[in-house]
Design a protein around this motif. Structure first.
Motif, PDB file in Angstrom:
ATOM      1  N   SER A 185       0.834  -1.202   0.000  1.00 55.32           N
ATOM      2  CA  SER A 185       0.000   0.000   0.000  1.00 55.32           C
ATOM      3  C   SER A 185       0.871   1.256   0.000  1.00 55.32           C
ATOM      4  CB  SER A 185      -0.966  -0.007   1.190  1.00 55.32           C
ATOM      5  OG  SER A 185      -0.276  -0.073   2.419  1.00 55.32           O
ATOM      6  N   TRP A 186       1.991   1.233   0.729  1.00 57.48           N
ATOM      7  CA  TRP A 186       2.899   2.380   0.705  1.00 57.48           C
ATOM      8  C   TRP A 186       3.567   2.517  -0.666  1.00 57.48           C
ATOM      9  CZ3 TRP A 186       3.685   6.828   2.726  1.00 57.48           C
ATOM     10  CH2 TRP A 186       4.896   7.497   2.568  1.00 57.48           C
ATOM     11  N   SER A 187       3.910   1.401  -1.283  1.00 55.68           N
ATOM     12  CA  SER A 187       4.501   1.454  -2.621  1.00 55.68           C
ATOM     13  C   SER A 187       3.536   2.083  -3.618  1.00 55.68           C
ATOM     14  CB  SER A 187       4.888   0.045  -3.083  1.00 55.68           C
ATOM     15  OG  SER A 187       5.945  -0.475  -2.303  1.00 55.68           O
ATOM     16  N   ARG A 188       2.246   1.828  -3.427  1.00 57.15           N
ATOM     17  CA  ARG A 188       1.244   2.455  -4.280  1.00 57.15           C
ATOM     18  C   ARG A 188       1.262   3.972  -4.106  1.00 57.15           C
ATOM     19  NH1 ARG A 188      -5.166   2.526  -3.335  1.00 57.15           N
ATOM     20  NH2 ARG A 188      -5.814   3.427  -5.308  1.00 57.15           N
ATOM     21  N   VAL A 220      -4.629   7.611   1.453  1.00 57.10           N
ATOM     22  CA  VAL A 220      -3.699   8.611   0.924  1.00 57.10           C
ATOM     23  C   VAL A 220      -3.537   8.444  -0.590  1.00 57.10           C
ATOM     24  CG1 VAL A 220      -1.311   9.454   0.971  1.00 57.10           C
ATOM     25  CG2 VAL A 220      -2.461   8.862   3.108  1.00 57.10           C
ATOM     26  N   ALA A 221      -3.431   7.198  -1.033  1.00 55.23           N
ATOM     27  CA  ALA A 221      -3.294   6.946  -2.468  1.00 55.23           C
ATOM     28  C   ALA A 221      -4.518   7.444  -3.223  1.00 55.23           C
ATOM     29  CB  ALA A 221      -3.081   5.448  -2.717  1.00 55.23           C
ATOM     30  N   ASP A 222      -5.697   7.182  -2.712  1.00 60.36           N
ATOM     31  CA  ASP A 222      -6.920   7.666  -3.361  1.00 60.36           C
ATOM     32  C   ASP A 222      -6.958   9.192  -3.387  1.00 60.36           C
ATOM     33  OD1 ASP A 222      -7.781   5.111  -3.856  1.00 60.36           O
ATOM     34  OD2 ASP A 222      -9.164   5.020  -2.158  1.00 60.36           O
ATOM     35  N   MET A 223      -6.472   9.831  -2.326  1.00 57.06           N
ATOM     36  CA  MET A 223      -6.411  11.292  -2.299  1.00 57.06           C
ATOM     37  C   MET A 223      -5.475  11.813  -3.389  1.00 57.06           C
ATOM     38  SD  MET A 223      -4.972  13.774   0.737  1.00 57.06           S
ATOM     39  CE  MET A 223      -3.304  13.166   0.430  1.00 57.06           C
ATOM     40  N   LEU A 224      -4.320  11.172  -3.559  1.00 57.37           N
ATOM     41  CA  LEU A 224      -3.382  11.588  -4.607  1.00 57.37           C
ATOM     42  C   LEU A 224      -3.996  11.433  -5.995  1.00 57.37           C
ATOM     43  CD1 LEU A 224      -0.027  10.113  -3.244  1.00 57.37           C
ATOM     44  CD2 LEU A 224      -0.663  12.528  -3.374  1.00 57.37           C
ATOM     45  N   LYS A 225      -4.772  10.389  -6.188  1.00 61.20           N
ATOM     46  CA  LYS A 225      -5.446  10.195  -7.478  1.00 61.20           C
ATOM     47  C   LYS A 225      -6.454  11.311  -7.730  1.00 61.20           C
ATOM     48  CE  LYS A 225      -6.647   6.072  -8.797  1.00 61.20           C
ATOM     49  NZ  LYS A 225      -7.232   4.711  -8.799  1.00 61.20           N
ATOM     50  N   ALA A 280      -4.512  14.461  -8.666  1.00 59.24           N
ATOM     51  CA  ALA A 280      -3.999  14.366 -10.031  1.00 59.24           C
ATOM     52  C   ALA A 280      -5.101  14.587 -11.058  1.00 59.24           C
ATOM     53  CB  ALA A 280      -3.339  13.006 -10.236  1.00 59.24           C
ATOM     54  N   ALA A 281      -6.321  14.172 -10.714  1.00 59.97           N
ATOM     55  CA  ALA A 281      -7.451  14.323 -11.630  1.00 59.97           C
ATOM     56  C   ALA A 281      -8.090  15.703 -11.550  1.00 59.97           C
ATOM     57  CB  ALA A 281      -8.498  13.249 -11.350  1.00 59.97           C
ATOM     58  N   GLY A 282      -7.580  16.559 -10.665  1.00 51.98           N
ATOM     59  CA  GLY A 282      -8.151  17.888 -10.505  1.00 51.98           C
ATOM     60  C   GLY A 282      -9.411  17.911  -9.689  1.00 51.98           C
ATOM     61  N   ASN A 283      -9.623  16.875  -8.866  1.00 54.41           N
ATOM     62  CA  ASN A 283     -10.868  16.753  -8.101  1.00 54.41           C
ATOM     63  C   ASN A 283     -10.700  17.070  -6.617  1.00 54.41           C
ATOM     64  OD1 ASN A 283     -12.297  15.955 -10.402  1.00 54.41           O
ATOM     65  ND2 ASN A 283     -11.751  13.799 -10.109  1.00 54.41           N
TER      66      ASN A 283
END
Length: 251
Positions: A68-71, A226-231, A234-237
């Motif tokens: 999960s951290w690698s993601r 955290v990964a979902d937040m970064l996505k 990145a998507a401008g959302n």
């Protein structure tokens, strides 16, 4: 990103903390009603965390905190490469063992695994001894940062008590317990997240508010958030963060 944390004001920090907790709660509720998403796979059920650091999915391979951290790191490298390039590498086993001895407590295996991938301390020459914590400000949030093993030990020494909890007259519902190891904080130690060494669950604290325990079932589940937040960024959302010249910029 290689800067000391900049104070944003207690009330602003409180507002940000409340917003993050609301978003986390919404994310958790969503996971209970829609297929869980891990490493690009979809499953028919939400995750169940175990003390060994894995997230068990019914009938499927478990996802570890390392994965999960690698993601998270892969997404940061893809969407905010300048920030990613600033981050240091792992702690050593000897460094972790020495910190455990000074702290008087064994770290949970999730925390140890994470530190052996990245120990996010600032270089010693950049550390400001006039503040409680230093780190790479702005990741994963404005005004807060992940702690490396040195910063973690320093804040733990400030929080822990000889009798095991604080305040001493509230053993059943304390603000702090010695079994909680901080791994994320603001510069003053006013707010942050910790892992419980007894079961690996993640909680959060804010000075003046009740401490929240079991906010996430594991560090792996928190890193998935955290990964979902970064996505979303990145998507401008994300309305309060965008990527500018390879760095996360918070407004």
């Amino acid at each position: 990103m290689k800067i000391k944390s900049i104070a944003t004001g207690q009330q602003r920090s409180r507002d940000r903390t409340a917003a993050r907790m609301k978003e986390a709660q919404s994310s958790s509720e969503a996971r209970s009603t829609i297929p869980a998403r891990f490493s690009g796979w979809r499953f028919a059920t939400s995750a169940v965390a175990h003390s060994d650091g894995d997230i068990q999915i019914e009938g499927q391979r478990a996802m570890s905190v390392a994965e999960s951290w690698s993601r998270v790191m892969s997404l940061l490298r893809e969407h905010a490469p300048a920030d990613h390039a600033d981050l240091p590498g792992p702690a050593t086993e000897d460094l972790i063992a020495a910190a455990e001895e000074r702290m008087g407590i064994a770290l949970h295996r999730d925390l140890r695994t994470w530190l052996l991938q990245n120990s996010l301390d600032l270089p010693e020459e950049d550390v400001d001894d006039d503040v409680m914590c230093c780190g790479f400000n702005g990741f994963p949030d404005e005004g807060s940062f992940f702690l490396g093993i040195r910063a973690m030990e320093r804040l733990y020494a400030n929080r822990s008590r000889p009798w095991g909890f604080d305040p001493p007259d509230q053993p059943d519902d304390p603000f702090w317990r010695n079994e909680w190891i901080p791994f994320l904080s603001d510069q003053d130690g006013w707010s942050g997240k910790f892992i419980d060494v007894r079961d690996g669950r993640v909680g959060s604290w804010f000075v003046g508010d009740p401490t929240v325990t079991g906010e996430y079932e594991s560090m792996a589940q928190y890193f998935d958030f955290v990964a979902d937040m970064l996505k979303r960024i990145a998507a401008g959302n994300n309305p309060i963060c965008k990527v500018v010249e390879g760095r996360l910029v918070w407004s």
